[in-house]
Enzyme design. Structure first.
Site, PDB file in Angstrom:
ATOM      1  N   GLU A 158       0.829  -1.209   0.000  1.00 54.77           N
ATOM      2  CA  GLU A 158       0.000   0.000   0.000  1.00 54.77           C
ATOM      3  C   GLU A 158       0.866   1.263   0.000  1.00 54.77           C
ATOM      4  O   GLU A 158       0.610   2.217   0.733  1.00 54.77           O
ATOM      5  CB  GLU A 158      -0.962  -0.004   1.201  1.00 54.77           C
ATOM      6  CG  GLU A 158      -2.001  -1.111   1.109  1.00 54.77           C
ATOM      7  CD  GLU A 158      -3.031  -1.057   2.226  1.00 54.77           C
ATOM      8  OE1 GLU A 158      -2.642  -0.762   3.374  1.00 54.77           O
ATOM      9  OE2 GLU A 158      -4.208  -1.309   1.954  1.00 54.77           O
ATOM     10  N   GLU A 234      -6.453  -7.801  -1.390  1.00 55.50           N
ATOM     11  CA  GLU A 234      -6.911  -7.671  -0.006  1.00 55.50           C
ATOM     12  C   GLU A 234      -8.409  -7.447  -0.053  1.00 55.50           C
ATOM     13  O   GLU A 234      -8.877  -6.313  -0.127  1.00 55.50           O
ATOM     14  CB  GLU A 234      -6.221  -6.515   0.730  1.00 55.50           C
ATOM     15  CG  GLU A 234      -4.873  -6.837   1.298  1.00 55.50           C
ATOM     16  CD  GLU A 234      -4.401  -5.789   2.312  1.00 55.50           C
ATOM     17  OE1 GLU A 234      -5.275  -5.139   2.944  1.00 55.50           O
ATOM     18  OE2 GLU A 234      -3.187  -5.637   2.453  1.00 55.50           O
TER      19      GLU A 234
END
Length: 580
Positions: A158, A234
């Site tokens: 991320e 995710e």
């Protein structure tokens, strides 16, 4: 040997389209003797891959000593995945977030002069290269094209939510390729225009992290990547808890409907989490978005497999969805049986002050209190002390990271809490000031990564500096009654209480902390983690693989006192009230 590659629209396994159906399972959050059980249950839900982070600070809490045995045997974990007939996805970070202490970055790293985290700064690159020198020799031989299970490796984590240093990401890609990684590389970011662009790097497939609004998120991902497979790496199916809040849950029906949308669109997925597990010891992280909030010990996450490894309604809902798109084994996974219920009594209490010298060396004196980091104490508790010389008044501290029980001449006089923004406390006259300081978990997300822990100065009493400090870092990662010697008795401060209990056979247990105050617990030396009356969590998971038939030992460090000192193990976990 098999080959795994990225095609025009699909992942390709030996040249044929292949959909990745993965679930997150972190080896460092599960007792190693229970790894195989959790992997098998993922297979039974219809998954064909297991995804895991690698927690750098778990492997290397002390610089230069990289552990790969026991609960940190990544090689064994990956081989167990392969033996179950499944693939593996590895996410080595080096930053992982994961609601894990400091996002997986070791505390010693932050003391390196001039280091700039997650950037192309040479000092940072040198440290992560050394870290990957340990990780890649484990992962590379276990890639699918060498007969192993590993099919994908993630670059950073991320990153688009943190920075935009493309040179750093490019260094990682070169490092992975130079370290023998031949399987496809991926990145992951929330599917917004700015995050996807900031986190992308040539040579890695963009993937998304989200749990709802599937068509919109996939469309954004496709706009930024016209070719290649779509993947939500995710897929958020639950959430984590902070102390003092409710227990977070999500609707099994809504999550299953979003999973159905995702698979109907032809996308691949990794479910975060398939099985959350537990932040044993002092490994939980924290968030800070205007106020400090630390994570509870349980990482149940309201996942398909609960903290203790049993199927939930979400497991069955997800399996029903997966069955529409892929073969699912016929073997069932039952819901959790009732755990053994038993009681015991504490038979010995030992004041922390009576055994502190057995648990850590006193360092100093210092003119000002050193941070935990300055004395190479990565996490947990430390005792700060300074002479008062009969003075009283208002004690003012620069910052407490994150909680301090204040004592004068051994008598508790108050508590300073970071999350209450406490800085001052009136104290009575005395000879000796002590603060039992607890690091409640390092921030794992955002710009507070790497902040120091402990008692941070300046410290004044009625405006005058307090000097002559000592600090005693406490070694509490593993603890048995034998470590406390033969001492007994207590005073008004923190104390250890010791009990024994008998089992006919080892079994998973739930230690009830409802009537206790705040502290930590160990069973047979194994650190179960933190408890707190603040909730929402009111049981600690005890892995049966850590227990024996016959007599077992419980040690509890209670900071304030038990409302009811009975030891109870209850049939079900008590994770707290959910939000109505």
């Amino acid at each position: 040997m098999a080959r795994f590659a990225i095609g025009e629209r699909d992942f390709l396994l030996d040249g044929e389209p292949h959909r990745v159906l993965a679930g997150a399972l972190h080896y460092f959050r599960v007792h190693p003797d229970q790894w195989a059980d959790r992997i098998e249950k993922a297979r039974r839900m219809g998954l064909n891959a297991i995804e895991t982070y690698v927690a750098w600070n778990a492997h290397e809490p002390v610089r230069g000593s990289f552990a790969t045995d026991g609960a940190l045997d990544l090689d064994r974990f990956l081989r167990l995945i392969g033996e179950a007939g499944m693939h593996a996805i590895v996410r080595p970070g080096p930053y992982i977030c994961a609601e894990w202490d400091s996002g997986g970055l070791p505390a010693w790293l932050f003391r390196r002069p001039g280091i700039r985290l997650r950037s192309a700064e040479p000092g940072w690159l040198a440290e992560i290269d050394a870290y990957l020198d340990h990780v890649l020799p484990i992962v590379a031989p276990l890639q699918i094209d060498r007969g192993g299970p590993v099919i994908l490796l993630q670059v950073e984590n991320e990153y688009g939510a943190y920075g935009d240093d493309t040179a750093y990401l490019e260094h990682l890609v070169r490092r992975y390729r130079g370290g023998g990684i031949t399987v496809p590389l991926t990145t992951v970011d929330q599917p917004t225009d700015d995050m996807l662009e900031r986190g992308r790097v040539d040579g890695a497939l963009l993937t998304g992290s989200f749990g709802s609004r599937v068509p919109e998120r996939l469309a954004t991902l496709r706009q930024h990547q016209p070719t290649g497979p779509l993947m939500c790496s995710e897929f958020w199916d639950g959430w984590f808890d902070h102390w003092g809040e409710h227990h977070h849950t999500t609707s099994a029906e809504d999550a299953a409907a979003s999973l159905d949308e995702l698979l109907a669109a032809g996308a691949s997925v990794s479910i975060y989490m398939f099985h959350g597990g537990t932040d044993f010891g002092f490994t939980n992280g924290a968030n800070h978005k205007g106020a400090y909030k630390s994570h509870v010990t349980s990482y149940d996450y309201d996942a398909p497999l609960d903290e203790t490894g049993w199927a939930t309604p979400k497991f069955r809902a997800f399996r029903d969805v997966i069955r529409r798109y892929a073969p699912v084994p016929e073997e069932d996974v039952p819901t959790a049986p009732a755990a053994p219920a038993l009681t015991a009594a504490f038979d010995r209490t030992v004041a922390l002050s009576a055994v502190a010298d057995r648990l850590g060396e006193e360092l100093g004196p210092f003119d000002a209190p050193p941070a935990f980091d300055d004395v190479e104490h990565p996490r947990g508790f430390g005792i700060y002390a300074a002479p008062l010389d009969g003075r009283s008044g208002v004690l003012v501290v620069g910052a407490v990271r994150d909680r301090a029980q204040v004592l004068v001449d051994g008598v508790p006089v108050g508590v300073l809490e970071r999350d209450r923004h406490d800085h001052a406390l009136r104290i009575p006259a005395g000879r000796r000031l002590e603060l039992l300081v607890e690091d409640r978990g390092r921030v794992n997300y955002g710009d507070r990564l790497g902040e120091p822990k402990g008692l941070l100065g300046p410290v004044t009493l009625d405006g005058l500096p307090v000097t002559g400090w000592t600090v005693r870092p406490l070694r509490l990662d593993r603890l048995t009654a034998a470590d406390l010697g033969d001492a007994a008795g207590t005073d008004a401060g923190a104390a250890f209480s010791i009990a024994s209990f008998d089992l006919d056979a080892p079994a998973d247990l739930h230690l009830d902390t409802t009537h206790w105050g705040k502290g930590v617990a160990w069973v047979n030396g194994f650190h179960l983690g933190r408890y707190w009356a603040r909730g929402p969590q009111h049981t600690l998971f005890v892995p049966g693989t850590q227990l024996v038939a016959g007599t077992n030992e419980l040690v509890v460090l209670e900071l304030h006192g038990f409302r009811d000192p009975a030891v109870r193990f209850v049939p079900r976990p008590l994770l707290g009230q959910v939000e109505e």
